[in-house]
Design an enzyme around this catalytic site. Structure first.
Site, PDB file in Angstrom:
ATOM      1  N   VAL A  24      -1.372  -3.942   9.034  1.00 27.10           N
ATOM      2  CA  VAL A  24      -2.090  -2.709   9.372  1.00 27.10           C
ATOM      3  C   VAL A  24      -3.434  -2.666   8.626  1.00 27.10           C
ATOM      4  CG1 VAL A  24      -1.990  -0.167   9.222  1.00 27.10           C
ATOM      5  CG2 VAL A  24       0.085  -1.466   9.780  1.00 27.10           C
ATOM      6  N   GLY A  25      -3.429  -3.157   7.384  1.00 28.25           N
ATOM      7  CA  GLY A  25      -4.635  -3.092   6.538  1.00 28.25           C
ATOM      8  C   GLY A  25      -5.790  -3.851   7.166  1.00 28.25           C
ATOM      9  N   ARG A  73     -13.125  -0.368   2.664  1.00 33.83           N
ATOM     10  CA  ARG A  73     -14.585  -0.560   2.654  1.00 33.83           C
ATOM     11  C   ARG A  73     -15.229   0.557   1.842  1.00 33.83           C
ATOM     12  NH1 ARG A  73     -18.652  -2.822   6.537  1.00 33.83           N
ATOM     13  NH2 ARG A  73     -16.938  -3.464   7.874  1.00 33.83           N
ATOM     14  N   HIS A 100      -9.037  -5.097  16.337  1.00 33.45           N
ATOM     15  CA  HIS A 100      -8.948  -3.681  15.959  1.00 33.45           C
ATOM     16  C   HIS A 100     -10.252  -3.328  15.253  1.00 33.45           C
ATOM     17  CE1 HIS A 100      -7.746   0.161  14.412  1.00 33.45           C
ATOM     18  NE2 HIS A 100      -8.040  -0.242  13.205  1.00 33.45           N
ATOM     19  N   ARG A 149     -19.537  -6.440   5.482  1.00 27.91           N
ATOM     20  CA  ARG A 149     -18.280  -6.932   6.054  1.00 27.91           C
ATOM     21  C   ARG A 149     -17.772  -8.158   5.293  1.00 27.91           C
ATOM     22  NH1 ARG A 149     -17.689  -8.684  12.307  1.00 27.91           N
ATOM     23  NH2 ARG A 149     -18.358 -10.709  11.563  1.00 27.91           N
ATOM     24  N   ARG A 198      -3.953   6.097  21.404  1.00 21.78           N
ATOM     25  CA  ARG A 198      -5.132   6.944  21.626  1.00 21.78           C
ATOM     26  C   ARG A 198      -5.572   6.862  23.093  1.00 21.78           C
ATOM     27  NH1 ARG A 198      -8.259   4.596  16.258  1.00 21.78           N
ATOM     28  NH2 ARG A 198      -7.622   6.214  14.795  1.00 21.78           N
ATOM     29  N   GLY A 256      -0.186   4.754  -0.760  1.00 18.97           N
ATOM     30  CA  GLY A 256      -1.319   5.264   0.023  1.00 18.97           C
ATOM     31  C   GLY A 256      -0.908   6.255   1.091  1.00 18.97           C
ATOM     32  N   ASN A 291     -10.202  -9.042   0.888  1.00 16.83           N
ATOM     33  CA  ASN A 291      -8.944  -9.066   1.635  1.00 16.83           C
ATOM     34  C   ASN A 291      -8.396 -10.477   1.847  1.00 16.83           C
ATOM     35  OD1 ASN A 291      -8.008  -6.315   2.274  1.00 16.83           O
ATOM     36  ND2 ASN A 291     -10.142  -6.117   2.880  1.00 16.83           N
ATOM     37  N   ASP A 350      -4.665   2.267  18.701  1.00 14.02           N
ATOM     38  CA  ASP A 350      -5.691   2.295  19.749  1.00 14.02           C
ATOM     39  C   ASP A 350      -5.035   2.503  21.115  1.00 14.02           C
ATOM     40  OD1 ASP A 350      -7.852   1.446  17.851  1.00 14.02           O
ATOM     41  OD2 ASP A 350      -6.545  -0.280  17.704  1.00 14.02           O
ATOM     42  N   GLY A 369       0.853  -1.188   0.000  1.00 11.85           N
ATOM     43  CA  GLY A 369       0.000   0.000   0.000  1.00 11.85           C
ATOM     44  C   GLY A 369       0.888   1.237   0.000  1.00 11.85           C
TER      45      GLY A 369
HETATM   46  P1  NAX Z   1      -5.049   4.300   1.217  1.00  6.90           P
HETATM   47  O1  NAX Z   1      -6.289   3.958   0.457  1.00  6.90           O
HETATM   48  O2  NAX Z   1      -4.543   5.687   1.229  1.00  6.90           O
HETATM   49  O3  NAX Z   1      -3.851   3.374   0.673  1.00  6.90           O
HETATM   50  C1  NAX Z   1      -3.982   2.007   0.496  1.00  6.90           C
HETATM   51  C2  NAX Z   1      -3.051   1.600  -0.615  1.00  6.90           C
HETATM   52  O4  NAX Z   1      -3.068   0.179  -0.691  1.00  6.90           O
HETATM   53  C3  NAX Z   1      -3.452   2.142  -1.984  1.00  6.90           C
HETATM   54  O5  NAX Z   1      -2.343   2.771  -2.605  1.00  6.90           O
HETATM   55  C4  NAX Z   1      -3.878   0.879  -2.714  1.00  6.90           C
HETATM   56  O6  NAX Z   1      -3.621   0.949  -4.116  1.00  6.90           O
HETATM   57  C5  NAX Z   1      -2.994  -0.158  -2.041  1.00  6.90           C
HETATM   58  N1  NAX Z   1      -3.413  -1.532  -2.248  1.00  6.90           N
HETATM   59  C6  NAX Z   1      -4.661  -2.035  -2.412  1.00  6.90           C
HETATM   60  N2  NAX Z   1      -4.601  -3.349  -2.650  1.00  6.90           N
HETATM   61  C7  NAX Z   1      -3.301  -3.703  -2.614  1.00  6.90           C
HETATM   62  C8  NAX Z   1      -2.610  -4.923  -2.801  1.00  6.90           C
HETATM   63  N3  NAX Z   1      -3.260  -6.053  -3.086  1.00  6.90           N
HETATM   64  N4  NAX Z   1      -1.267  -4.921  -2.716  1.00  6.90           N
HETATM   65  C9  NAX Z   1      -0.593  -3.783  -2.463  1.00  6.90           C
HETATM   66  N5  NAX Z   1      -1.184  -2.587  -2.301  1.00  6.90           N
HETATM   67  C10 NAX Z   1      -2.530  -2.559  -2.371  1.00  6.90           C
HETATM   68  O7  NAX Z   1      -5.291   3.728   2.678  1.00  6.90           O
HETATM   69  P2  NAX Z   1      -4.549   4.093   4.029  1.00  6.90           P
HETATM   70  O8  NAX Z   1      -5.213   5.243   4.663  1.00  6.90           O
HETATM   71  O9  NAX Z   1      -3.083   4.143   3.793  1.00  6.90           O
HETATM   72  O10 NAX Z   1      -4.952   2.822   4.925  1.00  6.90           O
HETATM   73  C11 NAX Z   1      -4.452   1.533   4.641  1.00  6.90           C
HETATM   74  C12 NAX Z   1      -5.131   0.483   5.486  1.00  6.90           C
HETATM   75  O11 NAX Z   1      -4.882   0.712   6.868  1.00  6.90           O
HETATM   76  C13 NAX Z   1      -6.657   0.426   5.345  1.00  6.90           C
HETATM   77  O12 NAX Z   1      -7.053  -0.938   5.244  1.00  6.90           O
HETATM   78  C14 NAX Z   1      -7.143   1.011   6.656  1.00  6.90           C
HETATM   79  O13 NAX Z   1      -8.423   0.532   6.995  1.00  6.90           O
HETATM   80  C15 NAX Z   1      -6.083   0.495   7.592  1.00  6.90           C
HETATM   81  N6  NAX Z   1      -5.961   1.153   8.903  1.00  6.90           N
HETATM   82  C16 NAX Z   1      -5.633   0.382   9.956  1.00  6.90           C
HETATM   83  C17 NAX Z   1      -5.421   0.902  11.215  1.00  6.90           C
HETATM   84  C18 NAX Z   1      -5.031   0.030  12.357  1.00  6.90           C
HETATM   85  O14 NAX Z   1      -4.934   0.566  13.465  1.00  6.90           O
HETATM   86  N7  NAX Z   1      -4.790  -1.273  12.205  1.00  6.90           N
HETATM   87  C19 NAX Z   1      -5.606   2.342  11.481  1.00  6.90           C
HETATM   88  C20 NAX Z   1      -5.534   3.182  10.264  1.00  6.90           C
HETATM   89  C21 NAX Z   1      -6.173   2.587   9.038  1.00  6.90           C
HETATM   90  O15 NAX Z   1      -7.550   2.812   9.089  1.00  6.90           O
END
Ligand code: NAX
Length: 343
Positions: free
Chosen positions: A129-130, A92, A197, A98, A162, A14, A105, A159, A11
């Protein structure tokens, strides 16, 4: 200086990666003595954007950053990797259930697990993280059977951060104002995030302590002295903080998420301080009556790059009910993922 290690960020084009990459290149995660090669994975349509990120990384002119490789091929990205931040995931979208989110994913984290199995170092540290982070980590580990399952973790550090900040703020208002002191967030420790999470997580201040000026180490629960707040407003604020940031910023947490990812990996790499624990989603070994084989956030101590779940903490009836709710959600996610894989 040591030999460079390969560090993967998925990612990479992103918004979380944008803040994370600077921390990695600057040495604030793997230390100022550890050069790194960055492996930046994203999907094909993002390759132009990723090229811009590569240009900016070059322009940082940071000496620890060696080779930078942008790619859409997981096999290339994970080759000989020593650490991986799996940030990229399918977000999402409106109207998505869900189950749909999980289905998209499951595929991503299955493929990446298989690539890790084939190409990564066997001692790689993987931080997912994703979202849904816990279940994604479980799937990834499942498809990389030759890598120990302890090497897969999910991020609940945001979390935790926070919760720590919210407690410091509350204590500051209560205790420090008469002393004209600013509450220091790093004086609060051992707040725990249990479970998923997600909004079922249980932020638990029952074991937290704070080093307060002139008062020494005090139990946060005694200092706050307001169980209704700790079990009510505090808990809900942390559970819903992500949604509150989205509502205000129109985008999800990124700067704080990247900082938390750095904190998580740095503690895993260098260990926790004596008497302090941190929360991480790890494959459950059944501690605290949590079902085995779900990725559940526990308090852990870390030494020599290995974590141990903190044992023997007293669990109140209130805490038990919260732990059971979040464990049940993780079992449901696991069952849904299993159904997707086998259908
Ligand atoms: P963004 O949408 O800005 O970036 C995600 C990136 O992942 C994009 O560039 C997309 O092209 C890329 N991507 C999608 N599928 C992929 C794959 N198969 N292989 C490689 N790259 C791929 O999202 P961002 O704000 O950076 O958030 C990323 C993830 O973190 C999301 O799933 C979000 O829900 C999650 N989070 C998790 C948190 C946690 O505490 N665990 C908190 C923050 C965030 O919400």
């Amino acid at each position: 200086l040591a030999e460079p290690i390969n560090v993967v960020v998925t990612g990479a084009a992103g918004q979380i990666a944008y803040s994370l990459l600077y921390q990695l290149a600057a040495g604030s995660v793997f230390g100022p003595e550890q050069p790194i090669n960055l492996r930046l994975l994203d999907i094909k349509p993002m390759m132009d954007v990723l090229q811009g990120v590569v240009m900016e990384l070059e322009d940082l002119a940071l000496p620890l950053l060696r080779d930078v490789l942008p790619t859409a091929d997981a096999g290339v990205a994970f080759k000989d990797a020593a650490a991986a931040f799996l940030v990229g995931a399918m977000p999402r979208k409106q109207g998505m259930e869900r189950k749909d989110l999980l289905a998209a994913n499951v595929k991503i984290f299955k493929d990446q697990g298989e690539a890790l199995e084939k190409f990564a170092r066997k001692d790689i540290k993987v931080l997912v993280v994703g979202n849904p982070a816990n279940t994604n980590a479980l799937i990834c580990s499942h498809y990389a059977p030759s890598i120990p399952k302890e090497n897969f973790t999910a991020m609940t550090r945001l979390d935790q951060n926070r919760a720590q900040a919210a407690l410091a703020s509350r204590l500051g208002v209560q205790l420090c104002s008469e002393m004209e002191l600013t509450p220091l967030v790093d004086k609060v420790k051992n707040v725990i995030i249990w479970g998923n999470h997600s909004s079922t997580q249980y932020p638990d201040a029952a074991h937290a302590v704070a080093d307060l000026p002139g008062k020494g180490s005090v139990k946060v629960s005694s200092a706050v002295n307001d169980n209704a707040w700790l079990n009510g407003e505090f808990l809900e604020t942390i559970q819903k903080r992500g949604a509150a940031v989205i509502a205000a910023r129109k985008m999800s947490s990124a700067m704080s998420a990247a900082k938390a990812a750095g904190d998580h990996m740095r503690d895993w790499w260098f260990g926790t301080k004596p008497g302090q624990w941190v929360s991480m989603g790890v494959v459950s070994d059944g501690s605290y009556g949590i079902p085995k084989d779900v990725v559940f956030s526990f308090p852990v101590n870390i030494k020599d790059k290995k974590f141990e779940i903190v044992q023997g903490l007293e669990i109140s009836d209130f805490a038990r009910s919260k732990l059971d709710i979040t464990a049940k959600e993780l079992e449901e996610e696991r069952a849904e993922a299993h159904q997707i894989i086998t259908s």
